[in-house]
Scaffold this active site. Structure first.
Site, PDB file in Angstrom:
ATOM      1  CG  MET A  16      42.016  37.045  38.682  1.00  0.00           C
ATOM      2  SD  MET A  16      40.945  35.604  38.768  1.00  0.00           S
ATOM      3  CE  MET A  16      41.155  34.903  37.149  1.00  0.00           C
ATOM      4  CB  THR A  80      38.610  45.587  35.547  1.00  0.00           C
ATOM      5  OG1 THR A  80      39.120  45.456  36.887  1.00  0.00           O
ATOM      6  CG2 THR A  80      37.975  44.281  35.112  1.00  0.00           C
ATOM      7  CB  ALA A 102      35.962  39.314  29.114  1.00  0.00           C
ATOM      8  CG  ASN A 104      32.734  38.229  35.568  1.00  0.00           C
ATOM      9  OD1 ASN A 104      32.827  37.015  35.403  1.00  0.00           O
ATOM     10  ND2 ASN A 104      32.556  38.782  36.731  1.00  0.00           N
ATOM     11  CG  HIS A 135      34.707  42.810  43.836  1.00  0.00           C
ATOM     12  ND1 HIS A 135      33.653  43.426  43.210  1.00  0.00           N
ATOM     13  CD2 HIS A 135      35.094  41.798  43.008  1.00  0.00           C
ATOM     14  CE1 HIS A 135      33.410  42.824  42.054  1.00  0.00           C
ATOM     15  NE2 HIS A 135      34.274  41.828  41.900  1.00  0.00           N
ATOM     16  CG  HIS A 136      39.013  40.833  47.053  1.00  0.00           C
ATOM     17  ND1 HIS A 136      40.181  41.544  46.902  1.00  0.00           N
ATOM     18  CD2 HIS A 136      38.664  40.437  45.795  1.00  0.00           C
ATOM     19  CE1 HIS A 136      40.532  41.560  45.631  1.00  0.00           C
ATOM     20  NE2 HIS A 136      39.624  40.891  44.940  1.00  0.00           N
ATOM     21  CE  LYS A 139      37.068  45.099  41.342  1.00  0.00           C
ATOM     22  NZ  LYS A 139      38.021  44.660  40.326  1.00  0.00           N
ATOM     23  N   GLY A 145      34.728  46.245  36.936  1.00  0.00           N
ATOM     24  CA  GLY A 145      34.497  46.242  35.485  1.00  0.00           C
ATOM     25  C   GLY A 145      33.151  45.620  35.151  1.00  0.00           C
TER      26      GLY A 145
END
Ligand code: NAD
Length: 245
Positions: A16, A80, A102, A104, A135-136, A139, A145
Protein backbone atom coordinates in the site's frame (compact mmCIF):
# COMPACT_ATOMS: atom_id res chain seq x y z
CA UNK A 1 3.83 24.74 -8.46
CA UNK A 2 4.90 23.61 -4.97
CA UNK A 3 2.51 21.12 -3.31
CA UNK A 4 0.89 22.70 -0.24
CA UNK A 5 0.10 19.56 1.79
CA UNK A 6 3.11 17.53 2.93
CA UNK A 7 2.50 13.89 3.88
CA UNK A 8 4.54 11.59 6.11
CA UNK A 9 3.90 8.05 4.87
CA UNK A 10 4.37 5.21 7.39
CA UNK A 11 4.72 1.69 5.96
CA UNK A 12 6.17 3.29 2.84
CA UNK A 13 7.99 0.16 1.64
CA UNK A 14 4.86 -2.04 1.73
CA UNK A 15 2.35 -2.81 -1.02
CA UNK A 16 0.00 0.00 0.00
CA UNK A 17 2.89 2.39 0.80
CA UNK A 18 4.22 1.98 -2.72
CA UNK A 19 0.74 2.37 -4.24
CA UNK A 20 0.24 5.62 -2.28
CA UNK A 21 3.64 6.96 -3.40
CA UNK A 22 2.72 6.24 -7.03
CA UNK A 23 -0.74 7.82 -6.69
CA UNK A 24 0.73 10.93 -5.01
CA UNK A 25 2.94 11.58 -8.04
CA UNK A 26 -0.20 12.48 -10.02
CA UNK A 27 -1.37 15.01 -7.41
CA UNK A 28 -0.55 18.72 -7.54
CA UNK A 29 -1.76 19.91 -4.15
CA UNK A 30 -0.14 17.13 -2.10
CA UNK A 31 3.28 15.48 -1.93
CA UNK A 32 4.92 12.72 0.11
CA UNK A 33 7.55 14.72 2.02
CA UNK A 34 8.83 11.86 4.19
CA UNK A 35 8.70 8.07 4.17
CA UNK A 36 9.13 5.75 7.17
CA UNK A 37 9.17 1.99 7.45
CA UNK A 38 10.19 -0.53 10.12
CA UNK A 39 13.13 0.84 12.14
CA UNK A 40 12.88 4.46 10.94
CA UNK A 41 12.35 7.31 13.43
CA UNK A 42 8.90 8.85 12.99
CA UNK A 43 9.78 11.54 15.56
CA UNK A 44 12.55 12.84 13.28
CA UNK A 45 10.37 12.81 10.15
CA UNK A 46 7.16 14.25 11.52
CA UNK A 47 8.30 17.87 11.85
CA UNK A 48 8.36 18.28 8.10
CA UNK A 49 4.76 17.30 7.35
CA UNK A 50 1.13 18.48 7.62
CA UNK A 51 -0.54 15.06 7.88
CA UNK A 52 0.47 11.45 8.54
CA UNK A 53 -0.79 8.42 6.60
CA UNK A 54 -0.24 5.00 8.21
CA UNK A 55 -0.48 1.75 6.23
CA UNK A 56 1.90 -0.43 8.21
CA UNK A 57 1.05 -2.87 11.01
CA UNK A 58 -1.25 -2.73 14.04
CA UNK A 59 1.80 -2.96 16.31
CA UNK A 60 2.79 0.55 15.11
CA UNK A 61 -0.54 2.06 16.19
CA UNK A 62 0.40 3.16 19.72
CA UNK A 63 3.71 4.74 18.67
CA UNK A 64 2.09 6.50 15.69
CA UNK A 65 -0.73 7.90 17.84
CA UNK A 66 1.74 9.13 20.51
CA UNK A 67 3.99 10.85 17.97
CA UNK A 68 1.08 12.55 16.16
CA UNK A 69 -0.37 13.63 19.51
CA UNK A 70 2.91 15.25 20.62
CA UNK A 71 3.33 17.10 17.32
CA UNK A 72 -0.40 17.89 16.85
CA UNK A 73 -0.42 16.41 13.32
CA UNK A 74 -3.62 14.80 11.92
CA UNK A 75 -3.43 11.05 11.38
CA UNK A 76 -5.04 8.91 8.66
CA UNK A 77 -4.96 5.20 9.56
CA UNK A 78 -5.48 2.56 6.88
CA UNK A 79 -3.80 -0.20 8.88
CA UNK A 80 -6.18 -2.95 10.01
CA UNK A 81 -6.08 -5.69 12.64
CA UNK A 82 -5.84 -3.50 15.77
CA UNK A 83 -6.63 -5.10 19.14
CA UNK A 84 -9.36 -3.68 21.37
CA UNK A 85 -6.66 -1.90 23.39
CA UNK A 86 -5.05 -0.40 20.26
CA UNK A 87 -8.49 0.79 19.11
CA UNK A 88 -8.98 2.46 22.51
CA UNK A 89 -5.67 4.30 22.01
CA UNK A 90 -6.92 5.56 18.64
CA UNK A 91 -10.21 6.75 20.19
CA UNK A 92 -8.33 8.50 23.02
CA UNK A 93 -5.92 10.18 20.59
CA UNK A 94 -8.86 11.45 18.52
CA UNK A 95 -10.05 13.47 21.51
CA UNK A 96 -7.00 15.75 21.04
CA UNK A 97 -6.18 15.59 17.30
CA UNK A 98 -8.15 14.71 14.14
CA UNK A 99 -7.80 10.98 13.37
CA UNK A 100 -9.39 9.12 10.48
CA UNK A 101 -9.64 5.34 10.75
CA UNK A 102 -10.94 3.50 7.71
CA UNK A 103 -10.90 -0.23 7.13
CA UNK A 104 -11.32 0.53 3.45
CA UNK A 105 -10.73 3.71 1.43
CA UNK A 106 -12.52 2.73 -1.78
CA UNK A 107 -15.69 4.57 -2.80
CA UNK A 108 -17.24 1.23 -3.80
CA UNK A 109 -16.71 -0.41 -0.41
CA UNK A 110 -18.04 2.61 1.45
CA UNK A 111 -21.12 2.38 -0.77
CA UNK A 112 -21.27 -1.32 0.15
CA UNK A 113 -21.28 -0.29 3.85
CA UNK A 114 -24.25 1.99 3.15
CA UNK A 115 -26.12 -0.63 1.09
CA UNK A 116 -25.49 -3.31 3.72
CA UNK A 117 -27.08 -1.15 6.41
CA UNK A 118 -30.09 -0.39 4.18
CA UNK A 119 -30.57 -4.05 3.16
CA UNK A 120 -30.33 -5.26 6.77
CA UNK A 121 -32.91 -2.67 7.83
CA UNK A 122 -35.30 -3.59 5.01
CA UNK A 123 -34.99 -7.39 5.24
CA UNK A 124 -35.32 -7.69 9.01
CA UNK A 125 -34.75 -10.56 11.44
CA UNK A 126 -35.88 -13.42 9.17
CA UNK A 127 -32.74 -13.35 7.02
CA UNK A 128 -29.51 -15.22 7.80
CA UNK A 129 -26.42 -12.99 7.59
CA UNK A 130 -23.03 -14.14 6.31
CA UNK A 131 -19.90 -12.16 5.34
CA UNK A 132 -17.24 -13.68 3.08
CA UNK A 133 -13.91 -12.05 2.27
CA UNK A 134 -11.03 -13.14 0.01
CA UNK A 135 -7.52 -11.66 0.03
CA UNK A 136 -4.03 -12.43 -1.28
CA UNK A 137 -1.88 -15.03 0.45
CA UNK A 138 0.41 -12.42 2.09
CA UNK A 139 -2.30 -10.65 4.12
CA UNK A 140 -1.45 -10.85 7.81
CA UNK A 141 -4.76 -10.29 9.63
CA UNK A 142 -8.10 -12.13 9.41
CA UNK A 143 -10.90 -11.41 9.04
CA UNK A 144 -10.18 -8.27 7.01
CA UNK A 145 -10.96 -4.91 8.61
CA UNK A 146 -13.64 -4.44 5.94
CA UNK A 147 -15.32 -7.76 6.81
CA UNK A 148 -15.28 -6.78 10.49
CA UNK A 149 -16.88 -3.43 9.64
CA UNK A 150 -19.58 -5.16 7.54
CA UNK A 151 -20.32 -7.57 10.40
CA UNK A 152 -20.43 -4.64 12.83
CA UNK A 153 -22.98 -2.80 10.62
CA UNK A 154 -25.16 -5.93 10.45
CA UNK A 155 -24.88 -6.35 14.23
CA UNK A 156 -25.82 -2.71 14.85
CA UNK A 157 -28.98 -3.02 12.74
CA UNK A 158 -30.03 -6.33 14.35
CA UNK A 159 -29.15 -5.30 17.92
CA UNK A 160 -26.41 -7.97 18.12
CA UNK A 161 -22.73 -7.88 19.12
CA UNK A 162 -19.44 -9.74 18.69
CA UNK A 163 -20.73 -12.69 20.74
CA UNK A 164 -23.03 -13.43 17.78
CA UNK A 165 -20.13 -13.66 15.28
CA UNK A 166 -19.22 -17.15 14.01
CA UNK A 167 -15.69 -17.11 12.56
CA UNK A 168 -15.88 -20.12 10.23
CA UNK A 169 -17.60 -23.40 11.16
CA UNK A 170 -16.35 -26.92 11.72
CA UNK A 171 -17.69 -30.20 13.09
CA UNK A 172 -21.12 -31.09 14.40
CA UNK A 173 -22.30 -27.52 14.79
CA UNK A 174 -26.06 -28.08 14.87
CA UNK A 175 -28.67 -25.83 13.31
CA UNK A 176 -27.79 -22.26 12.51
CA UNK A 177 -28.94 -19.89 15.29
CA UNK A 178 -31.14 -17.11 13.93
CA UNK A 179 -28.96 -14.37 15.41
CA UNK A 180 -25.63 -15.63 14.14
CA UNK A 181 -23.46 -13.55 11.78
CA UNK A 182 -21.06 -15.85 9.92
CA UNK A 183 -17.66 -14.43 8.91
CA UNK A 184 -15.38 -16.39 6.57
CA UNK A 185 -11.87 -15.56 5.35
CA UNK A 186 -10.34 -17.03 2.20
CA UNK A 187 -6.64 -16.52 1.40
CA UNK A 188 -5.60 -17.19 -2.18
CA UNK A 189 -3.06 -16.00 -4.73
CA UNK A 190 -2.97 -12.27 -5.41
CA UNK A 191 -6.60 -11.26 -4.77
CA UNK A 192 -6.59 -7.53 -3.86
CA UNK A 193 -9.84 -7.74 -1.87
CA UNK A 194 -13.30 -9.27 -2.43
CA UNK A 195 -16.20 -8.89 0.02
CA UNK A 196 -19.69 -10.41 -0.15
CA UNK A 197 -22.57 -9.95 2.27
CA UNK A 198 -25.26 -12.64 2.01
CA UNK A 199 -28.83 -12.17 3.22
CA UNK A 200 -30.69 -15.48 2.93
CA UNK A 201 -34.09 -16.77 3.95
CA UNK A 202 -36.06 -19.81 2.71
CA UNK A 203 -37.00 -19.03 -0.90
CA UNK A 204 -34.62 -16.19 -1.67
CA UNK A 205 -31.11 -14.84 -1.25
CA UNK A 206 -29.63 -11.38 -1.74
CA UNK A 207 -25.85 -11.02 -2.21
CA UNK A 208 -23.97 -7.73 -2.23
CA UNK A 209 -20.44 -8.07 -3.62
CA UNK A 210 -17.54 -5.70 -4.05
CA UNK A 211 -14.30 -6.67 -5.81
CA UNK A 212 -11.21 -4.49 -5.77
CA UNK A 213 -8.93 -5.16 -8.73
CA UNK A 214 -6.22 -2.59 -7.91
CA UNK A 215 -4.68 -1.07 -4.77
CA UNK A 216 -4.83 2.29 -6.54
CA UNK A 217 -8.44 2.71 -5.45
CA UNK A 218 -7.38 2.50 -1.75
CA UNK A 219 -4.36 4.76 -2.39
CA UNK A 220 -6.37 7.51 -4.09
CA UNK A 221 -8.97 7.33 -1.29
CA UNK A 222 -6.29 7.61 1.41
CA UNK A 223 -4.80 10.71 -0.28
CA UNK A 224 -8.29 12.22 -0.56
CA UNK A 225 -8.78 11.56 3.18
CA UNK A 226 -5.39 13.16 3.98
CA UNK A 227 -6.32 16.35 2.09
CA UNK A 228 -9.75 16.40 3.74
CA UNK A 229 -8.58 16.00 7.35
CA UNK A 230 -6.07 18.88 7.40
CA UNK A 231 -7.63 21.71 9.41
CA UNK A 232 -10.50 19.61 10.79
CA UNK A 233 -11.25 19.67 14.54
CA UNK A 234 -10.18 16.82 16.81
CA UNK A 235 -12.49 13.82 16.37
CA UNK A 236 -12.49 10.25 15.15
CA UNK A 237 -13.58 10.29 11.50
CA UNK A 238 -14.14 7.54 8.95
CA UNK A 239 -14.23 7.44 5.15
CA UNK A 240 -18.00 7.90 5.13
CA UNK A 241 -17.37 11.40 6.59
CA UNK A 242 -15.00 12.19 3.71
CA UNK A 243 -17.44 10.93 1.09
CA UNK A 244 -20.44 12.57 2.78
CA UNK A 245 -22.33 9.26 2.86
P1 NAD B 1 2.66 -4.87 3.64
O1 NAD B 1 3.06 -5.97 4.56
O2 NAD B 1 2.97 -4.99 2.17
O3 NAD B 1 3.34 -3.48 4.11
C1 NAD B 1 3.43 -3.07 5.43
C2 NAD B 1 4.69 -2.24 5.58
O4 NAD B 1 4.71 -1.70 6.91
C3 NAD B 1 5.98 -3.06 5.39
O5 NAD B 1 6.87 -2.39 4.54
C4 NAD B 1 6.52 -3.18 6.81
O6 NAD B 1 7.95 -3.25 6.86
C5 NAD B 1 6.02 -1.88 7.43
N1 NAD B 1 5.93 -1.93 8.89
C6 NAD B 1 5.60 -2.98 9.70
N2 NAD B 1 5.65 -2.60 11.00
C7 NAD B 1 5.98 -1.28 10.99
C8 NAD B 1 6.21 -0.34 12.04
N3 NAD B 1 6.11 -0.69 13.32
N4 NAD B 1 6.57 0.93 11.68
C9 NAD B 1 6.69 1.29 10.37
N5 NAD B 1 6.51 0.42 9.35
C10 NAD B 1 6.17 -0.85 9.67
O7 NAD B 1 1.11 -4.65 3.87
P2 NAD B 1 0.08 -3.84 2.94
O8 NAD B 1 -0.62 -4.79 2.04
O9 NAD B 1 0.75 -2.62 2.36
O10 NAD B 1 -1.00 -3.41 4.04
C11 NAD B 1 -0.64 -2.59 5.13
C12 NAD B 1 -1.84 -2.43 6.06
O11 NAD B 1 -2.88 -1.73 5.37
C13 NAD B 1 -2.45 -3.76 6.51
O12 NAD B 1 -2.91 -3.63 7.83
C14 NAD B 1 -3.62 -3.94 5.55
O13 NAD B 1 -4.65 -4.76 6.07
C15 NAD B 1 -4.07 -2.51 5.40
N6 NAD B 1 -4.84 -2.21 4.20
C16 NAD B 1 -5.83 -1.31 4.34
C17 NAD B 1 -6.54 -0.90 3.24
C18 NAD B 1 -7.60 0.16 3.42
O14 NAD B 1 -8.25 0.57 2.42
N7 NAD B 1 -7.79 0.66 4.64
C19 NAD B 1 -6.27 -1.42 1.97
C20 NAD B 1 -5.25 -2.35 1.86
C21 NAD B 1 -4.52 -2.72 2.98
Amino acid sequence: MKASIRVLLIGAAGRMGQAISRAAEAQKELAISARCDLGDSIEEAIGNCDVVIDFSHADATEQNCATCLTSGKPLVIGTTGQSAEQLRTIEKTAKSIPVLLAANFSVGVNTLFWLTRKAAEMLGDGFDLEVIETHHRLKKDAPSGTAKRLAQILAEVRGLDEKNFAHGREGLIGERPQNEIGIHSLRAGDVVGDHTVIFATPGERLELTHKASSRETFAVGALRAAKWIVGKPARLYDMEDVLGL
